[in-house]
Structures are given as structure tokens and as C-alpha cells.
Design an enzyme around this catalytic site. Structure first.
Site, PDB file in Angstrom:
ATOM      1  N   GLU A   1      -3.087  11.885  -1.943  1.00 13.99           N
ATOM      2  CA  GLU A   1      -3.227  11.328  -3.291  1.00 13.99           C
ATOM      3  C   GLU A   1      -4.585  10.706  -3.612  1.00 13.99           C
ATOM      4  OE1 GLU A   1       0.040   8.683  -4.051  1.00 13.99           O
ATOM      5  OE2 GLU A   1       1.512  10.283  -3.946  1.00 13.99           O
TER       6      GLU A   1
ATOM      7  N   GLU B   1       6.155  14.828  -0.782  1.00 13.76           N
ATOM      8  CA  GLU B   1       6.932  13.602  -0.994  1.00 13.76           C
ATOM      9  C   GLU B   1       7.755  13.750  -2.255  1.00 13.76           C
ATOM     10  OE1 GLU B   1       4.694   9.927  -1.224  1.00 13.76           O
ATOM     11  OE2 GLU B   1       3.430  10.509   0.465  1.00 13.76           O
TER      12      GLU B   1
HETATM   13  C1  BGC Z   1       2.626   7.482  -1.627  1.00 18.16           C
HETATM   14  C2  BGC Z   1       3.523   6.717  -0.694  1.00 18.16           C
HETATM   15  C3  BGC Z   1       4.365   5.752  -1.518  1.00 18.16           C
HETATM   16  C4  BGC Z   1       5.248   6.552  -2.452  1.00 18.16           C
HETATM   17  C5  BGC Z   1       6.181   5.733  -3.326  1.00 18.16           C
HETATM   18  C6  BGC Z   1       3.251   7.883  -2.922  1.00 18.16           C
HETATM   19  O1  BGC Z   1       2.402   7.474  -3.935  1.00 18.16           O
HETATM   20  O2  BGC Z   1       1.999   8.547  -0.961  1.00 18.16           O
HETATM   21  O3  BGC Z   1       2.730   6.086   0.261  1.00 18.16           O
HETATM   22  O4  BGC Z   1       5.103   4.873  -0.741  1.00 18.16           O
HETATM   23  O5  BGC Z   1       4.456   7.330  -3.294  1.00 18.16           O
HETATM   24  O6  BGC Z   1       5.473   4.897  -4.172  1.00 18.16           O
END
Ligand code: BGC
Length: 446
Positions: free
Chosen positions: A166, A353
Site C-alpha cells: 500500500e 487483504e
Molecule cells: C493494511 C493492514 C491493516 C488493514 C486494516 C491495510 O490497510 O495493509 O496493515 O491492518 O488494512 O486497516
């Protein structure tokens, strides 16, 4: 109900990041990171929480791998803490730091779990920040030095690499909004940071190719589909601009070798004149093996006279929201997948993610019945599957997160895990969503 079946070899995983889970912030020769400095500064993090101990994964990784195995994950995505390897950012490596990641990686492999490693998930060595951090182009060289050392140690055994996690968040939250480390508040600076990170990405891709490893390498962006709040022309334009700032600012240089003109013009109307060399653009546009992206919610956007665009998700009272205040809108994932496929030449895609924070409670009988998380993941998998059926090259899905952890500015107040962590005792308990996900993996579908 009709079974949703994923392609053979679909990668089922879950993810964490070093600063969020490891703890041991000053153990075995680790240097200070910008997140150590930031979280130790009073008032920066909710409740003044820090990652000093976090989930103590550094000491408990063996038990955590047992849990990963119990969940049946095919792959585990973790990040490597640069200041564990180079406490000063460059120069002399710290063998004990490297050794931790070797032990972790080997144990994953022994258990048949594919390691997927991120080189940079935000914990820059503070020593490099003292020299300007990502605003300083020397950091690009230091990132290559660090990456080359990590590849020499793990390149033969880790089949899947992410250069950065990110870049937008590092640039924007860290250098324009100031809500993340290092806490700067200068939009022009944030654009230089984003650019230097992208250049460092390109250089590390070339480095990896030159070193002749067999694995795959890409980058993890944070992407959100943007919808205009209405069909009025000004809202449609506003949504496109917002897409440019979050999505195209990264996707276009990576895939097309240029920054989006409309966004450059937006910045110049605000007296920020962004330029870069052709040489840099060439470096950024190295072919990648996959585009990974983290995604949580799409955004509805309308026109605003002062800022030119504004997100209105918080006003959407009829939509379900997670503990983060983020809307649950799985159609956004389908639309995003289709759009990436169409606009960027059908790349191999990985959802690195996706997940949701909810107020999880342990029942009297010791269970955590997190039905809303199950539903969130179910709906997003269904959207993913629909896109795959229509020919999108989606190769894998990682739930954020393996376990509850340090949620950056929110400290320990937000729980994203498939595994519950009691932050007083550090006891782990698999949530119902964890057992449900295990079942999905076993059936390669739902
Ligand atoms: C990040 C994580 C974070 C997740 C939830 C992403 O922006 O890579 O490190 O915990 O989102 O906010």
C-alpha cells in the site's frame, strides 16, 4: 444451495504484518522503526497503545504456525521488518533478525504452507527516517540493499514476494494526513514519497529478475472501486478524480508507464507541480508476475467545490458498516476485479487483504460467534467467484487478518482476526469465522 467452486490451485491464505503482530520491538539487535518512534509518542495512537509486545508472534511463531495449520491455510502472508535485518537501515546486517524469518519460513514449508513475504509493510528503520526517509532518494538504494540481502537468504525458499504494501497509505496517511508514521503533513511531499516508493519497487523487481529466482513477485496496492454518488456530470467527474488519486496514480505508472494527466492537473490547480523523469517511469513499469491488492470497501463520491471531490460513505445510513465505519458492499469487489481486468490487460490478480473488524465477544462457552465476519467473507468470495467465472485471472485470496493485532492508529481497539487474541494474556482462540474458512478451504469453495 449451489456450490461455489474455485479453480484448482486457488491460493487460500491469510495475512499479517511485522509491526502489527511481532512485538519484541527491541530484541535480538533489532533497530528502532518509524512505528516504534510514532507509537511511543504520546497522543498518536488510540489509548497510547504500542506494538512493543503486540501478539508476541516473534516468540510464539511456532504455536501460531500450528494454528495456521489447524485452519488449513495454503499460504501465509507475512512481512519482514527491515530494522530487524538492518538496524541502521543499511550497512551491517543483524544475523539474529534474519534468522527469525528463516526459522519462520522453514517451519511454514515443513508444514506445507506456502510462504508469501512482503518486503515493506511500513516499518522503515528510524535511522533512515532521520535522513529524510522516503523523501530521500538514497532510501531507494537502501531498499535495494536490504532486499538483495533478504533474497540471498530466502530467495530460494520463498516462492511469492510483494515489494511494497500500500504505497498510497505510506504516502498519504504518513506524509499528507499525518495519522501514520512518520506523521508528516505535506501533500507535495506525499507525492514524492509515492514516486520514490514506486521507483524502489521497480528497482527491486529488476534485482529479483537479475538474481534468477524461480518465484513470483508483485506489489500489493490498496484499491477501492469508486462510484459517483449520482449520475450528475460533476459527481461522475469527481468519482473519476478520486479514482485517479487512489487507484490510477499507482496502476498507471506500473502498467502504462505514465501518471494520470487529470490528477496531475488537479494537483497543479492546488499549486503542487508534480513532474518526474522518463527514466524513472521506465523503471517503475517493470513487468510484474501478479498485481496484488488489498480492498475493504468501495467508495461513493460526490463533487465538492473546495476539494473537487468528497467521499460520502459515512452518510450511507442504509448500508451495513463494520467497526471501522467501512461499508459492506461486496459488489464493489466484483466491479473492481472486472475493471482491473479490462483496463490493465488481464493481469494475474491476488486479493492480498480483505476482511472486516467487528466487536467480537467470547461467549460463556468460550466461542466467538462472529457471524457478521463470516457473512462479509462469504459475500466477497461470492463476488470474486463471479468475476473468475467471467474470465478474470484471480489467483488467490488472503483474509486480513490471521489474528487480532495492532491496528495502527487504532491500537488494539479493532479486531480483524480469524483468531481472537486476548491482549492481557496473549491467549489465542480460533473464532467461528476461522472454522468456517477452514471448511471453505477444504471444499475449495462454499
Ligand atoms: C493494511 C493492514 C491493516 C488493514 C486494516 C491495510 O490497510 O495493509 O496493515 O491492518 O488494512 O486497516
Amino acid at each position: 444451495m449451489k456450490k461455489i467452486e474455485f479453480p484448482k490451485d486457488f491460493i487460500w491464505g491469510s495475512a499479517t504484518a511485522s509491526y502489527q503482530v511481532e512485538g519484541a520491538y527491541d530484541k535480538d539487535g533489532k533497530g528502532e522503526s518509524i512505528w516504534d518512534r510514532f507509537s511511543h509518542t504520546p497522543g498518536k495512537i488510540e489509548n497510547n497503545d504500542t506494538g512493543d509486545v503486540a501478539c508476541d508472534h516473534y516468540h510464539r511463531y511456532e504455536d501460531d504456525i500450528k494454528l495456521i495449520k489447524e485452519l488449513g491455510l495454503k499460504s501465509y502472508r507475512y512481512s519482514i521488518a527491515w530494522p530487524r535485518i538492518f538496524p541502521d537501515g543499511n550497512g551491517k546486517p543483524n544475523p539474529k533478525g534474519m534468522d527469525f524469518y528463516k526459522r519462520l519460513t522453514n517451519l511454514l514449508l515443513e508444514n506445507g504452507i506456502t510462504p508469501a513475504a512482503t518486503l515493506y509493510h511500513w516499518d522503515l528503520p528510524q535511522k533512515l527516517q532521520d535522513k529524510g526517509g522516503w523523501t530521500n532518494r538514497d532510501t531507494i538504494e537502501y531498499f535495494q540493499e536490504y532486499s538483495s540481502f533478504v533474497f540471498k537468504n530466502l530467495g530460494d525458499v520463498v516462492p511469492m514476494w510483494f515489494t511494497h504494501n500500500e504505497p498510497f497509505v505510506v504516502a498519504f496517511l504518513g506524509h499528507a494526513l499525518g495519522s501514520h508514521a512518520p506523521g508528516e503533513t505535506d501533500t507535495a511531499m506525499s507525492l514524492d514519497v509515492a514516486h520514490n516508493i514506486l521507483v524502489s519497487h521497480g528497482k527491486v523487481i529488476s534485482l529479483y529478475r537479475d538474481m534468477n529466482y524461480n518465484g513470483k513477485i508483485g506489489i500489493a496496492l490498496n484499491l477501492s472501486h469508486k462510484y459517483p454518488a449520482s449520475q450528475k456530470e460533476e459527481d461522475v467527474k469527481a468519482a473519476w478524480l478520486s479514482d485517479g488519486i487512489l487507484n490510477r496514480w499507482y496502476l498507471d505508472p506500473l502498467f502504462k508507464g505514465s501518471y494520470p494527466k487529470d490528477v496531475i492537473e488537479h494537483y497543479s490547480r492546488r499549486n503542487i507541480n508534480f513532474t518526474c523523469s522518463e527514466e524513472d517511469l521506465k523503471i517503475i513499469k517493470q513487468p510484474i508476475d501478479f498485481l496484488a491488492f488489498n480492498t475493504y470497501e468501495p467508495e461513493f463520491v460526490k463533487y465538492n467545490e473546495e476539494t473537487e471531490f468528497v467521499g460520502i460513505n459515512s452518510e450511507l445510513d442504509n448500508l451495513e458498516k463494520t467497526e471501522m465505519g467501512w461499508i459492506v458492499y461486496p459488489q464493489g469487489l466484483y466491479d473492481l476485479l472486472k475493471r482491473l481486468d479490462k483496463d490493465y490487460g488481464k493481469p494475474n490478480l491476488i486479493i492480498s487483504e480483505n476482511g472486516a473488524a467487528f466487536k467480537d465477544v467470547i461467549d460463556g462457552d468460550g466461542n466467538i460467534r462472529d457471524d457478521r465476519r463470516i457473512n462479509y467473507i462469504y459475500e466477497h468470495l461470492a463476488s470474486s467467484h463471479r468475476a473468475i467465472e467471467e474470465g478474470v485471472n484471480l489467483k488467490g485470496y488472503y483474509v486480513w487478518s490471521l489474528m487480532d493485532n495492532f491496528e495502527w492508529g487504532f491500537g488494539y481497539s479493532k479486531r480483524f482476526g480469524l483468531i481472537h487474541v486476548d491482549f492481557d494474556t496473549l491467549k489465542r482462540t480460533i473464532k467461528q469465522s476461522g472454522y468456517w474458512y477452514k471448511n471453505v478451504i477444504e471444499n475449495n469453495g462454499i
